[in-house]
Design a protein around this motif. Sequence first.
Motif, PDB file in Angstrom:
ATOM      1  N   GLU A 147       0.740  -1.086   0.523  1.00 44.47           N
ATOM      2  CA  GLU A 147       0.188   0.104   0.386  1.00 44.47           C
ATOM      3  C   GLU A 147       1.139   0.954   0.407  1.00 44.47           C
ATOM      4  O   GLU A 147       0.169   2.184  -0.716  1.00 44.47           O
ATOM      5  CB  GLU A 147      -0.612   0.014   1.554  1.00 44.47           C
ATOM      6  N   SER A 148       2.247   1.678   0.754  1.00 42.18           N
ATOM      7  CA  SER A 148       2.663   2.156   1.018  1.00 42.18           C
ATOM      8  C   SER A 148       3.488   2.666  -0.444  1.00 42.18           C
ATOM      9  O   SER A 148       3.659   3.812  -0.977  1.00 42.18           O
ATOM     10  CB  SER A 148       3.952   2.423   2.216  1.00 42.18           C
ATOM     11  N   ARG A 149       3.661   1.351  -0.791  1.00 40.68           N
ATOM     12  CA  ARG A 149       4.376   1.085  -2.442  1.00 40.68           C
ATOM     13  C   ARG A 149       3.486   1.753  -3.373  1.00 40.68           C
ATOM     14  O   ARG A 149       4.032   2.701  -4.381  1.00 40.68           O
ATOM     15  CB  ARG A 149       5.512   0.002  -3.157  1.00 40.68           C
ATOM     16  N   ASP A 150       2.834   1.556  -3.522  1.00 38.14           N
ATOM     17  CA  ASP A 150       1.319   2.106  -4.260  1.00 38.14           C
ATOM     18  C   ASP A 150       0.920   4.082  -4.158  1.00 38.14           C
ATOM     19  O   ASP A 150       0.291   4.053  -5.675  1.00 38.14           O
ATOM     20  CB  ASP A 150       0.408   1.271  -3.954  1.00 38.14           C
ATOM     21  N   LYS A 151       0.703   4.393  -3.241  1.00 37.86           N
ATOM     22  CA  LYS A 151       0.488   5.623  -3.077  1.00 37.86           C
ATOM     23  C   LYS A 151       1.177   6.289  -3.992  1.00 37.86           C
ATOM     24  O   LYS A 151       2.222   5.774  -3.627  1.00 37.86           O
ATOM     25  CB  LYS A 151       0.715   6.380  -1.276  1.00 37.86           C
ATOM     26  N   LYS A 152       0.336   7.239  -4.529  1.00 33.97           N
ATOM     27  CA  LYS A 152       1.180   8.248  -5.011  1.00 33.97           C
ATOM     28  C   LYS A 152       1.315   9.165  -4.768  1.00 33.97           C
ATOM     29  O   LYS A 152       0.906  10.133  -3.125  1.00 33.97           O
ATOM     30  CB  LYS A 152       0.015   8.478  -6.829  1.00 33.97           C
ATOM     31  N   ILE A 153       2.418  10.346  -4.903  1.00 34.69           N
ATOM     32  CA  ILE A 153       2.459  11.235  -3.463  1.00 34.69           C
ATOM     33  C   ILE A 153       1.931  12.089  -4.305  1.00 34.69           C
ATOM     34  O   ILE A 153       2.148  12.688  -5.167  1.00 34.69           O
ATOM     35  CB  ILE A 153       4.292  11.643  -3.467  1.00 34.69           C
ATOM     36  N   ASP A 154       1.531  13.697  -3.931  1.00 33.56           N
ATOM     37  CA  ASP A 154       0.969  14.798  -4.230  1.00 33.56           C
ATOM     38  C   ASP A 154       1.904  15.396  -4.331  1.00 33.56           C
ATOM     39  O   ASP A 154       2.443  16.008  -4.172  1.00 33.56           O
ATOM     40  CB  ASP A 154      -0.174  14.891  -3.508  1.00 33.56           C
ATOM     41  N   PRO A 155       1.845  16.325  -5.893  1.00 33.20           N
ATOM     42  CA  PRO A 155       3.607  16.787  -6.320  1.00 33.20           C
ATOM     43  C   PRO A 155       2.584  18.286  -4.993  1.00 33.20           C
ATOM     44  O   PRO A 155       3.903  18.359  -5.252  1.00 33.20           O
ATOM     45  CB  PRO A 155       2.951  17.114  -7.721  1.00 33.20           C
ATOM     46  N   ASP A 156       1.783  18.801  -5.396  1.00 36.21           N
ATOM     47  CA  ASP A 156       1.531  19.763  -4.735  1.00 36.21           C
ATOM     48  C   ASP A 156       2.168  19.574  -3.556  1.00 36.21           C
ATOM     49  O   ASP A 156       3.166  21.344  -2.404  1.00 36.21           O
ATOM     50  CB  ASP A 156       0.185  20.172  -4.598  1.00 36.21           C
ATOM     51  N   VAL A 157       2.211  18.609  -2.307  1.00 41.69           N
ATOM     52  CA  VAL A 157       2.176  18.898  -1.182  1.00 41.69           C
ATOM     53  C   VAL A 157       3.429  18.247  -0.771  1.00 41.69           C
ATOM     54  O   VAL A 157       4.027  18.767  -0.107  1.00 41.69           O
ATOM     55  CB  VAL A 157       0.943  17.020  -0.896  1.00 41.69           C
ATOM     56  N   ALA A 158       4.058  17.757  -1.769  1.00 45.05           N
ATOM     57  CA  ALA A 158       5.735  18.077  -1.406  1.00 45.05           C
ATOM     58  C   ALA A 158       6.493  18.779  -1.729  1.00 45.05           C
ATOM     59  O   ALA A 158       7.189  19.474  -1.063  1.00 45.05           O
ATOM     60  CB  ALA A 158       6.314  16.325  -3.153  1.00 45.05           C
ATOM     61  N   GLN A 159       6.082  19.507  -2.973  1.00 40.86           N
ATOM     62  CA  GLN A 159       6.531  21.264  -2.934  1.00 40.86           C
ATOM     63  C   GLN A 159       5.520  21.982  -1.717  1.00 40.86           C
ATOM     64  O   GLN A 159       6.806  22.626  -1.571  1.00 40.86           O
ATOM     65  CB  GLN A 159       5.621  21.601  -4.328  1.00 40.86           C
ATOM     66  N   SER A 160       4.949  21.977  -1.498  1.00 38.98           N
ATOM     67  CA  SER A 160       4.902  23.214  -0.187  1.00 38.98           C
ATOM     68  C   SER A 160       5.489  22.544   1.332  1.00 38.98           C
ATOM     69  O   SER A 160       6.167  22.529   1.691  1.00 38.98           O
ATOM     70  CB  SER A 160       2.800  22.150   0.278  1.00 38.98           C
ATOM     71  N   ARG A 161       5.769  20.887   0.707  1.00 41.08           N
ATOM     72  CA  ARG A 161       7.274  20.190   2.287  1.00 41.08           C
ATOM     73  C   ARG A 161       8.132  20.986   2.008  1.00 41.08           C
ATOM     74  O   ARG A 161       8.689  21.056   2.840  1.00 41.08           O
ATOM     75  CB  ARG A 161       7.187  19.123   2.533  1.00 41.08           C
TER      76      ARG A 161
END
Length: 181
Positions: free
Chosen positions: A64-78
């Motif tokens: 599940e953690s591998r399949d989770k797609k990272i949201d680019p907006d969230v990553a950019q804000s971090r």
Amino acid sequence: MGDDVEHPPNLQNENPQIVSDVFTTVTQILQQYGWFIVFGCLVLLYIRSKVKPAYSQMKKRAEESRDKKIDPDVAQSRMEAMERARQRLQEEHDAKASHYAEKQLLKEEEKRQTRIEEWDNLQQGKAYRSKIKPREENSETTKGLKPKPRLRDTGYNPLMGGGGGGGSFRPSRRAGGGGGG
């Protein structure tokens, strides 16, 4: 025509020596340690039944953690938040460094002024250095020093006896042996 042909005698298929040796060894081991093997298998099955669900859950979570797609907006804000925090820490460090450098310059200037005064005093024939320390340094040193507590009375000397108990041991005086003659 059919009577002339001779058939070979009946062939018997014998077991090779290694097969019979392995079979004998296995049966002897089972006869001696059979119950231990059965109990060991039961224990292994029990452990497997307890571990398998936890293992499958762990595997499922990893997928599940591998399949989770990272949201680019969230990553950019971090990333932006981390950069802002780094920038703030860098500014604080720079401010402290500049403040420290200013203090160092002031100290150097004070040292230079005292050296100039000492040189002028030397030229005028006065004492080269003042024997009296400035009050600032003197007050700082007296604040930091505390009187040390005494561990024993001032009159205690372990070599003199006394100190504890009534009877003190004194070795007898060595009298010289008889004389020469």
